[in-house]
Design a protein around this motif. Structure first.
Motif, short mmCIF file in Angstrom:
data_model
loop_
_atom_site.label_atom_id
_atom_site.label_comp_id
_atom_site.label_asym_id
_atom_site.label_seq_id
_atom_site.Cartn_x
_atom_site.Cartn_y
_atom_site.Cartn_z
N ILE A 1 19.24 -19.49 25.79
CA ILE A 1 19.66 -18.08 26.08
C ILE A 1 21.04 -17.89 25.57
O ILE A 1 21.80 -18.52 26.18
CB ILE A 1 19.54 -17.51 27.44
CG1 ILE A 1 18.00 -17.69 27.87
CG2 ILE A 1 19.69 -16.10 27.37
CD1 ILE A 1 17.76 -17.20 29.20
N PHE B 1 23.75 -16.21 25.51
CA PHE B 1 24.46 -15.27 26.28
C PHE B 1 25.08 -14.23 25.70
O PHE B 1 25.51 -13.01 26.03
CB PHE B 1 24.77 -15.66 27.82
CG PHE B 1 24.70 -14.84 28.89
CD1 PHE B 1 23.89 -14.55 29.64
CD2 PHE B 1 25.87 -14.09 29.10
CE1 PHE B 1 23.86 -13.48 30.71
CE2 PHE B 1 25.97 -12.90 30.13
CZ PHE B 1 24.93 -12.85 31.01
N GLU C 1 15.75 -23.48 22.44
CA GLU C 1 15.26 -23.29 23.82
C GLU C 1 16.75 -22.77 24.72
O GLU C 1 16.81 -23.36 25.88
CB GLU C 1 14.71 -24.42 24.48
CG GLU C 1 13.55 -24.78 23.81
CD GLU C 1 12.39 -25.06 24.90
OE1 GLU C 1 12.80 -25.59 25.71
OE2 GLU C 1 11.23 -24.81 24.50
N TYR D 1 16.62 -19.01 20.66
CA TYR D 1 15.58 -19.54 21.73
C TYR D 1 14.56 -20.26 21.02
O TYR D 1 14.48 -21.42 21.58
CB TYR D 1 15.07 -18.43 22.72
CG TYR D 1 14.55 -18.91 23.85
CD1 TYR D 1 15.34 -18.98 24.95
CD2 TYR D 1 13.49 -19.64 23.95
CE1 TYR D 1 15.01 -19.75 26.22
CE2 TYR D 1 12.78 -20.15 25.18
CZ TYR D 1 13.77 -20.19 26.28
OH TYR D 1 13.44 -20.68 27.43
N ARG E 1 20.15 -28.37 30.99
CA ARG E 1 19.86 -26.81 30.51
C ARG E 1 20.94 -25.81 30.93
O ARG E 1 21.26 -25.07 30.09
CB ARG E 1 18.49 -26.51 31.05
CG ARG E 1 17.43 -26.31 30.10
CD ARG E 1 16.26 -25.55 31.20
NE ARG E 1 15.82 -24.58 30.16
CZ ARG E 1 14.85 -24.84 29.22
NH1 ARG E 1 14.45 -25.93 29.09
NH2 ARG E 1 14.25 -23.85 28.60
N LEU E 2 21.59 -25.89 32.17
CA LEU E 2 22.32 -24.93 32.60
C LEU E 2 23.79 -24.90 31.98
O LEU E 2 24.48 -24.09 31.84
CB LEU E 2 22.31 -24.81 34.00
CG LEU E 2 21.27 -24.57 34.96
CD1 LEU E 2 21.17 -24.57 36.27
CD2 LEU E 2 20.66 -22.99 34.41
N ILE F 1 9.24 -14.82 24.16
CA ILE F 1 10.39 -15.47 23.49
C ILE F 1 10.22 -16.51 22.62
O ILE F 1 9.30 -17.19 22.77
CB ILE F 1 11.44 -15.77 24.65
CG1 ILE F 1 12.88 -15.72 23.97
CG2 ILE F 1 11.11 -16.88 25.32
CD1 ILE F 1 14.14 -15.37 24.84
N VAL G 1 11.95 -11.55 25.94
CA VAL G 1 11.00 -12.04 26.93
C VAL G 1 9.72 -11.33 26.60
O VAL G 1 8.48 -11.82 27.13
CB VAL G 1 11.59 -12.09 28.07
CG1 VAL G 1 10.72 -12.61 29.41
CG2 VAL G 1 12.90 -13.13 28.14
N LEU H 1 24.13 -22.86 29.12
CA LEU H 1 24.16 -21.65 29.38
C LEU H 1 25.47 -21.11 30.17
O LEU H 1 26.05 -19.67 29.81
CB LEU H 1 23.11 -21.28 30.46
CG LEU H 1 22.76 -19.60 30.95
CD1 LEU H 1 22.45 -19.03 29.77
CD2 LEU H 1 21.42 -20.01 31.95
#
Lengths: 391, 448, 264
Positions: A98, A100, A96, A92, A169-170, A326, A322, A173
């Motif tokens: 996550i 997963f 930046e 992160y 961003r998504l 983070i 978090v 992810l």
């Protein structure tokens, strides 16, 4: 030898040790005080009477007797969370993003380590091994787990994340969620094809299950047993070793400087001659190595693993990252320890304090409640600095 | 050369009577195939894909309506009653299409990644499961220890009322969850909603004490269905009996009823989605998805619009939950796992975020892959396992294959692959969302 | 009475004070420019005025009411509309829809109107579409209504952003470097567009600009910022002659000054 010793930055070695100690003792003291005060307050109420009628022991005594074991369990799982959380927080910090799939990287590490030990066990050398060799085999398993997980983490980044760099961003992810799901079934498939079963048990060998007794403290008509299992000592010390090593890598070496530079500002770092892609791969490698080791340690502690073993530890480790803030390594340590302790305390005492209405089955969602509370009231985490969202 | 022929061919298919003919031939072929081979998966695929060709070919709107109605209200019921498995597949497609449309509002329109979407589905399902069963009278008993012969709290026909109540309850749940978390940045929101989904599942698993609300992991059963009037069964038998070839039982009629209800709900959902999308609200959602800062500077209240998206998406799931509970007469926490949320997400991603026909196609493809391809493959493997066959080169006997290896259980692999491959190669999905064309812009002479 | 006034506004980030006790009044119906070297706090001032940042200290009053504690969308609804330094259109929406989003605060359609497609909804949509087309024409963008905003050329995107801001029917229009990256002819057209907006629609304009030709040509009043503070204020002629301004630009802010000259 001398210049080598001189080159070692002892401050960077000692600092995280001090922090770990501080966080462990701090959270132990705070949480113990809370449950003890609570037990004293509830002693005379229906809660205390309910316990008394069931176990004929006062609530306060019950709390106190269980306390040492709860603290040790909490610390053990806390250190495992911290080691996984470092993987999340490093990625992160740099991207930046996550990761997963980190929970499955962890699971792969656990499976590789356990499979190696099972294979050794089948040949019989594990049972006949001397104590020294038992430790050597365990270390071998940990190292292989780390290697597999590290390689996998790098491969996943290369295949599923790198092509998506710069997308909204998504997008990465969602890809990471896909990788997570895919890996769960790939583990299952591999295990199904090779061994025919998905649940694997860590073989028993060495003296890992022994419990070291450290005396008893008398307390009225009962007494508190002080002791710790060898496993817990191994898990805690291995985790401490890794955490200190990582801290050293990031804060006191050239590579660490490059990682921090890429985390700060990717374009500028690349202008300064840093190979950004290599540093990102390296970040995933380091995160994977830590995750893999944590996987084997987790298997050592909890014995049974299945292909979905990564899900909850992964989510909790993310919560820990978090919680600590983070992107912040020290924060991940703090978050891991605090979360592990909180969760173990909740698991141990929630049932007693609510007269059985809500027990340890709520342990898993306990972490989520903490995550939500942290994100609402202090989104930058306990140790994060206040970096506002850019307008 | 060949390309131009293909192009000319395609051109021809888009003009004159050809598109109409193609659609009719497709529907006719599918119907005939399924009618002749009622057990063939391939025949079923031909039939179900005719819906897609109805969408894809450029035909008159009235023709589409009539052909669609013919397909949905006549052909599928008759075919479905002949082989109830088909009806089941179509029902599941409808349920998932509705869920995907709901999630599409949240993810596709407003750009909020919700990983705990099935929580709202669970809320709807448990709502009717509690009020439509004996659970109210089971409250003081631990699971499995209740006396038999407890009465039902409400009559089965209250189901219709609960379809509406579920809209409100699920929407409220969406707002309640959204209020604290919608200020979060996108990726945090994803994890928190995942957590919320797990919370709901854990609650469903554990709220069998101190009061037995959900009956724990065993789940609630029996859940009532609305009454099926005698005349409906009789008249259906009278009309279609000869075509079907055997008398239709009330159980089959229930399957038909839930299929039709699901269809109705989907029609309403599509309507609602279209209308919202084409209004101030839909534009605000898209604006938020595109650029939050610019959107808020244009006077769009971020949190309120995001809450609206959550509430609308949740309400669709809530309705489908009630429908599911009644059609299955049984629900348990297992149906509302994280994997289901990801399954619905992969439908949205596969079809195309923000695209209504896209997510319906996505729901159909994923459901068919799940129910037919993976399960078909499972069946095939288990047949091989019972045979004496071996794989030639490596000399592996099929019967040694682990029984754990059941492709039907490898949905995660499927979902995972869909998500990764789509993100890398086609992030806008199979049918990317089309921007609506404004009437005035398209035709400057209008209104003059 | 001033349309907008800031009293002792302070905004800092960590140790850096981006705006330091800025006092500033804006008369209605004027075109006013804020100039200053890069990093002087101009855009931060805009962000503070529009509620993206809350000031640490001070007062901001607009049209007789305080803006403190209001969210950006509430401030937009009060009648302040803006454009961004790095154009922020809704790229995947059509040109016309971008403008319709700008009208958001004025649309009265309720969910019931929307779901039932009541006559009021249809009327409002048609009307706003007419208005949007008129606005497009006004900023000189005819015939591109159905294009995706991201497919427009740069200059057209700037115009569209202005049209979107105008769609909110603001009393005050904040323009952040509207002429950046434009050639002399485009700049000329932009300048006359701003004048039209003020003259015909009576909208007060506050703009940040580096291009001195635009600034001197159009502004009735200029406010100079440096290091977060207002260092000078006055008519273009006064500013040109102000020693502190010259020092800020030529002394320490030489880079920004050269940049201007290159453009000229």
């Amino acid at each position: 030898m001398r210049p080598l010793l001189a080159a070692i930055n002892f401050r960077e070695l000692l600092r995280p040790l001090g922090q770990l100690l501080l966080f462990s003792i701090g959270s132990t003291l705070v949480l113990s005080a809370i449950v003890l005060v609570l037990s004293l307050c509830l002693e005379q109420t229906a809660v205390g009477q309910h316990l008394h009628s069931r176990l004929s022991v006062s609530l306060y005594t019950y709390t106190l007797v269980n306390l040492p074991q709860v603290v040790i369990d909490g610390l053990t799982i806390g250190f495992v969370y911290a080691a996984i959380a470092l993987g999340y927080t490093m990625v992160y910090g740099v991207l930046e993003f996550i990761n997963f799939a980190h929970s499955e990287i962890f699971a792969v590490g656990a499976f590789v380590g356990v499979e190696i030990l099972i294979a050794l066990d089948k040949t019989g050398i594990l049972r006949s091994a001397s104590l020294g060799m038992a430790y050597a085999y365990l270390i071998l398993a940990i190292v292989m787990g780390m290697a597999a997980a590290g390689a996998l983490a790098v491969a996943v980044e290369r295949i599923a994340y790198r092509p998506l760099r710069g997308a909204p961003r998504l997008v990465p992810l969602i890809s990471a969620i896909g990788v997570s799901f895919l890996l769960q079934d790939v583990i299952r498939l591999t295990e199904g094809l090779t061994t025919g079963q998905f649940n694997r048990i860590m073989p028993t060998f060495g003296n890992f299950d022994r419990r070291l007794n450290m005396g008893r403290i008398a307390l009225g008509d009962t007494s508190i047993a002080l002791g710790i299992s060898v496993k817990s000592i191994i898990v805690i010390s291995a985790a401490v070793l890794m955490l200190v090593g990582l801290n050293y890598l990031v804060n006191a070496t050239r590579i660490g400087k490059a990682i921090r530079a890429v985390a700060q500002d990717r374009p500028t770092a690349s202008l300064m001659g840093i190979n950004v892609n290599r540093i990102i791969s390296l970040t995933f490698l380091v995160g994977g190595l830590l995750g893999g080791a944590a996987g084997v340690l987790y298997a050592l502690k909890f014995t049974r693993i299945d292909p979905f073993v990564g899900f909850f530890p992964g989510l909790k480790a993310f919560t820990a990252a978090v919680l600590g803030g983070i992107g912040n390594l020290t924060g991940a340590l703090l978050g891991g320890i605090v979360l592990g302790m909180l969760e173990t305390f909740a698991g141990a005492y929630l049932g007693v304090f609510t007269m059985g209405a809500a027990g340890s089955e709520y342990k898993d969602i306990f972490a989520f409640s903490i995550l939500i509370l942290v994100l609402i009231f202090r989104p930058q985490g306990l140790m994060g600095n206040n970096v506002g969202q850019k307008a | 050369m060949s390309e131009s022929i293909a192009k000319r061919f395609q051109d021809k298919l888009d003009h004159g009577v050809w598109p109409y003919l193609s659609v009719l031939v497709h529907i006719g072929l599918g119907t005939a195939l399924v009618y002749i081979y009622p057990r063939s998966n391939l025949a079923f695929l031909v039939l179900i894909s005719s819906l897609f060709s109805l969408y894809a070919f450029k035909t008159d709107r009235r023709f589409q309506l009539v052909a669609g109605a013919l397909l949905a209200l006549l052909i599928i019921p008759v075919i479905g009653v002949r082989n109830i498995f088909y009806l089941e597949v179509i029902f599941q497609i409808s349920v998932f299409a509705a869920l995907a449309l709901g999630l599409n509002i949240v993810v596709g329109f407003a750009g909020l990644l919700d990983l705990g979407y099935v929580a709202f589905y669970a809320v709807g399902a448990y709502l009717w499961a509690f009020f439509g069963s004996q659970q109210y009278y089971v409250l003081p008993f631990a699971p499995g220890s209740q006396p038999s012969g407890l009465p039902f709290l409400l009559p089965g026909d209250a189901f219709y009322l609960f379809l509406f109540i579920a809209i409100i309850v699920a929407a409220l749940t969406g707002i309640l969850l959204g209020l604290p978390v919608l200020r979060l940045r996108g990726d945090y929101l994803a994890i928190v909603t995942l957590g919320f989904g797990e919370v709901i599942r854990v609650l469903a698993n554990n709220l069998d004490k101190p009061l037995n609300i959900t009956n724990g992991p065993q789940g609630i059963t029996p859940i009532q269905r609305p009454t099926m009037p005698e005349w409906a069964v009789d008249s259906f038998n009278g009309l279609f009996g000869p075509l079907i070839g055997h008398p239709v039982s009330p159980a089959d009629m229930y399957n038909l009823l839930f299929y039709l209800l699901a269809l109705l709900v989907i029609m309403v959902i599509i309507r609602v989605t279209r209308r919202l999308d084409d209004s101030k609200i839909g534009r605000a959602w898209t604006a938020i998805r595109e650029d939050e800062t610019a959107a808020i500077a244009m006077g769009i209240p971020l949190v309120r619009m995001k809450l609206a998206a959550f509430a609308v998406g949740a309400s669709f799931a809530g309705v489908m939950g009630v429908l599911l509970a009644a059609s299955r007469t049984f629900i348990s926490p297992e149906s509302f796992s994280f994997m289901q949320s990801i399954g619905v997400l992969s439908m949205v991603i596969l079809g195309g975020t923000g695209s209504i026909p896209g997510v319906i196609l996505g729901a159909a493809v994923v459901t068919i892959l799940n129910l037919q391809v993976l399960q078909g493959f499972s069946l095939y493997l288990s047949e091989l396992r019972q045979s004496e066959a071996i794989i030639p080169l490596i000399n592996f006997a099929w019967k040694d294959l682990s029984t754990q290896l059941d492709p039907a259980k490898y949905q995660r692999l499927l979902f995972g692959l869909i998500l990764i491959l789509m993100m890398i190669f086609r992030p806008k999905g199979l049918i990317p969302a089309q921007r609506r064309r404004r009437r005035l812009v398209a035709d400057p002479t209008a209104n003059k | 009475m001033a349309l907008l006034e800031t009293i002792n506004v302070v905004k800092s980030f960590g140790g850096l004070t981006a705006i330091n006790r800025v006092n500033f009044e804006l008369e209605p119906g004027k075109i006013v420019s804020i100039i200053g070297p890069n990093g002087a706090g101009k855009t931060t001032l805009f962000n503070t005025l529009t509620g993206i940042y809350q000031p640490d200290q001070g007062q901001i009053n607009f049209n007789g009411r305080s803006l403190l504690g209001l969210r950006p969308d509430q401030i937009a609804a009060c009648g302040i509309s803006r454009t961004f330094q790095n154009i922020r259109l809704f790229g995947e929406m059509s040109v016309i829809e971008n403008i319709l989003v700008g009208m958001h605060v004025h649309l009265r359609q309720s969910p019931v109107d929307i779901l039932l497609r009541l006559p009021f909804f249809k009327r409002e949509e048609t009307d706003s579409e007419h208005n949007a087309l008129a606005l497009l024409h006004y900023v000189g963008l005819d015939g591109v209504g159905d294009e995706l905003a991201k497919n427009l050329p740069y200059g057209a995107q700037r115009r569209l952003e202005i049209a979107r801001a105008l769609a909110a029917e603001p009393k005050l229009l904040l323009l952040d470097e509207p002429a950046a990256g434009m050639n002399p002819q485009e700049t000329e057209e932009m300048t006359s567009l701003f004048r039209h907006i003020r003259d015909e629609k009576g909208i007060t304009i506050l703009l940040i600009e580096h291009d001195m030709r635009v600034v001197m040509n159009i502004s009735e009043h200029i406010c100079v910022m440096d290091y977060g503070e207002k260092i000078a204020e006055g008519t273009p002629a006064e500013i040109r002659a102000d020693a502190r301004v010259i020092e800020a630009y030529l002394g320490r802010g030489a880079v920004a000054g050269q940049h201007e000259e290159q453009l000229q």
